[in-house]
Design a protein around this motif. Structure first.
Motif, PDB file in Angstrom:
ATOM      1  N   VAL A  93       0.791  -1.309   0.077  1.00  0.00           N
ATOM      2  CA  VAL A  93       0.173  -0.407   0.245  1.00  0.00           C
ATOM      3  C   VAL A  93       0.800   1.387   0.059  1.00  0.00           C
ATOM      4  O   VAL A  93       1.710   1.530   0.609  1.00  0.00           O
ATOM      5  N   LEU A 117      -6.360   1.651   2.613  1.00  0.00           N
ATOM      6  CA  LEU A 117      -5.130   1.278   2.391  1.00  0.00           C
ATOM      7  C   LEU A 117      -5.697   1.593   0.550  1.00  0.00           C
ATOM      8  O   LEU A 117      -5.792   0.931   0.571  1.00  0.00           O
ATOM      9  N   ALA A 122      -4.286   0.581  -2.554  1.00  0.00           N
ATOM     10  CA  ALA A 122      -2.597  -0.196  -3.342  1.00  0.00           C
ATOM     11  C   ALA A 122      -2.161   0.490  -4.038  1.00  0.00           C
ATOM     12  O   ALA A 122      -2.351   1.010  -4.348  1.00  0.00           O
TER      13      ALA A 122
END
Length: 524
Positions: A118, A135, A137
């Protein structure tokens, strides 16, 4: 006497420490580990992440992990072994060749590896919010999720070590559909990032490894099914491989210009975009489609052919669509294209659409579906070249009468060109301040919708808005700078729409961009 004094001091210290704990002051903190080197080297020195590093190398993320600021959730070799062993057990039963990390489909491995990396250095303490945090990627904007929980320690609730629940959100808001795993070590700091170690029982790919690598059913090429009405770029057939998502008799992609690891033969089209070529009789391709309403549609295929009497038809869920058999006259060559149209009736819902080659001597560009004698439905996709009839001042306003692109509705003033990248179809270009286009639409349900406008521009500070019945429902939307008119991104707004028939207007507050479509989806 000195011994007595020391004993007394020790007793006071112990009593004080006990009072701190009893009063809720006890604060366990994970020890922050520091590795003097980059994230890639840290994983390498541990000698239990070799499979993960091989996957990282294969999807060309090595340099990113060595120098970029990323947080890695590291699956161990045991995680990969479990996934690959389970996959190959199934492949053995099916009589298929075994695969390993070096031979599984690249695009599938790429998609899954990216879910463990992330953007940014995200410390676990930032995940203590009640709902955790999303989060992003490293690639594709895919949303993962982290939530820090603390174990109990020495009788203190949540006084112990922190454990992150790391989740693949499946891009849905419903947490009961997420796939979760946990960490066994967190906040390992390297010179350029952070590492969290996942439990060994986690199977790489969450719950997607086997269906992605060894599919028995196909899945959409893009994140969502193709909306009908709308455009289907025929190079974007489903994922799943030969004899699952498509049937191709030749080995390798002869064109090699798109999805080169697969057997469907794709090359660039002379008018821009891609085309499927080197076709053979009996081959087929599958597309997951979402038909928004039952009814009659005009189906248009764009193709090129060096010979006469080519034939193909479409099927929905393996049932031939009546009226879909197309006879394709020669166009003067594979690099010369024309449209052929049929009237078909389609049933609402999610379906597998198959394009089947009854007699193949053609190259294929794209399919287009438009409703016959009724408004465009919402939810769904509004293809912007399909503005209302009526001409200047009624269906559209354009600052000059010339269609600069001339590829669709050439006698009218809206400037329309072919889309010159993946996905096929058309896009409106040569936009100018104050121009607009109207669309009669049928909103099926009252509620909030996301309106995602697919567009491209090399310019900054360009804007548009969307109106319904003369009311600005989107607010001013900023156009993303994509560096090129034919390199597209979505510009998204949230709109509230009421059920019924409306006039939608796409209003160009400024020009300086090309625009392809607006896709409306219910917010939830």
């Amino acid at each position: 006497m000195i011994k007595m004094i020391r004993l007394g001091l020790l007793t006071v210290v112990l009593l004080y420490a006990g009072c701190k704990k009893d009063r809720g002051y006890y604060d366990y903190r994970n020890q922050l580990k520091k590795f003097d080197g980059n994230t890639y080297d840290f994983l390498k020195t541990q000698q239990q992440y070799d499979s993960f590093l091989l996957a990282i190398d294969r999807v060309q993320l090595t340099d990113s992990i060595k120098s970029g600021a990323y947080t890695v959730f590291a699956p161990s070799d045991a995680s990969f072994k479990q996934a690959i062993d389970n996959m190959n057990t199934l492949r053995t039963i099916q009589g298929r060749a075994l695969m390993n990390i070096s031979t599984v489909p690249y695009e599938q491995l790429d998609s899954l590896v990216c879910r463990y990396i992330v953007r940014g250095k995200v410390l676990s303490d930032s995940m203590q919010l009640q709902d955790g945090i999303n989060l992003p990627a490293i690639r594709y904007g895919y949303t993962m999720h982290g939530k820090l929980n603390r174990a109990d320690a020495e009788g203190n609730v949540k006084g112990g070590p922190g454990v992150i629940t790391y989740s693949d959100t499946k891009e849905v808001i419903y947490t009961n559909r997420w796939s979760n795993t946990s960490t066994v070590a967190i906040d390992i700091s390297t010179n350029n990032g952070l590492v969290n170690i996942l439990e060994k029982d986690h199977m790489f790919g969450f719950d997607e490894f086997i269906p992605r690598m060894n599919p028995t059913t196909s899945s959409p090429w893009n994140a969502d099914a193709f909306f009908i009405p709308g455009i289907i770029g025929l190079e974007q057939y489903n994922r799943g491989g030969n004899r699952v998502a498509y049937l191709d008799f030749s080995g390798g992609n002869y064109g090699g210009q798109y999805r080169p690891a697969e057997e469907v033969d794709i090359t660039t089209a002379d008018e821009g975009g891609f085309k499927v070529g080197w076709t053979e009789t009996g081959e087929w391709m599958l597309y997951t489609v979402n038909i928004t309403e039952t009814g009659n549609y005009g189906m248009t295929l764009r193709y090129g052919s060096g010979g006469d009497n080519g034939r193909l038809h479409i099927e929905l869920d393996n049932n031939v669509v009546i009226g879909s058999m197309l006879i394709l006259p020669g166009t003067g060559g594979y690099a010369t294209y024309r449209d052929v149209t049929a009237a078909v009736q389609l049933t609402a819902g999610k379906h597998l659409l198959k394009v089947y080659y009854d007699f193949a001597n053609f190259d294929l560009r794209f399919l287009k579906f438009v409703p016959v004698n009724r408004p465009m439905p919402i939810p769904g996709v509004i293809t912007l070249e399909d503005y209302d009839a009526g001409g200047e001042g009624v269906g559209y306003h354009d600052n000059d009468a010339n269609n600069a692109g001339g590829k669709w509705r050439p006698s009218e003033g809206v400037d329309i060109d072919f889309s010159r990248n993946e996905g096929g179809g058309y896009q409106v270009g040569w936009t100018n301040d104050g121009e607009w286009m109207n669309y009669t639409v049928d909103v099926k349900e009252t509620g909030f919708y996301t309106a995602a406008t697919l567009m491209g521009s090399p310019n900054n500070d360009k804007k548009f808005h969307i109106e319904f019945d003369g009311q600005n429902v989107s607010g001013i939307v900023n156009v993303p700078n994509t560096s090129d008119y034919h390199r597209r991104q979505y510009a998204t707004a949230t709109v509230y729409l009421t059920k019924g028939i409306h006039i939608m207007r796409f209003f160009e507050d400024t020009g300086g961009y090309d625009v392809k479509s607006v896709t409306f989806k219910p917010l939830n």
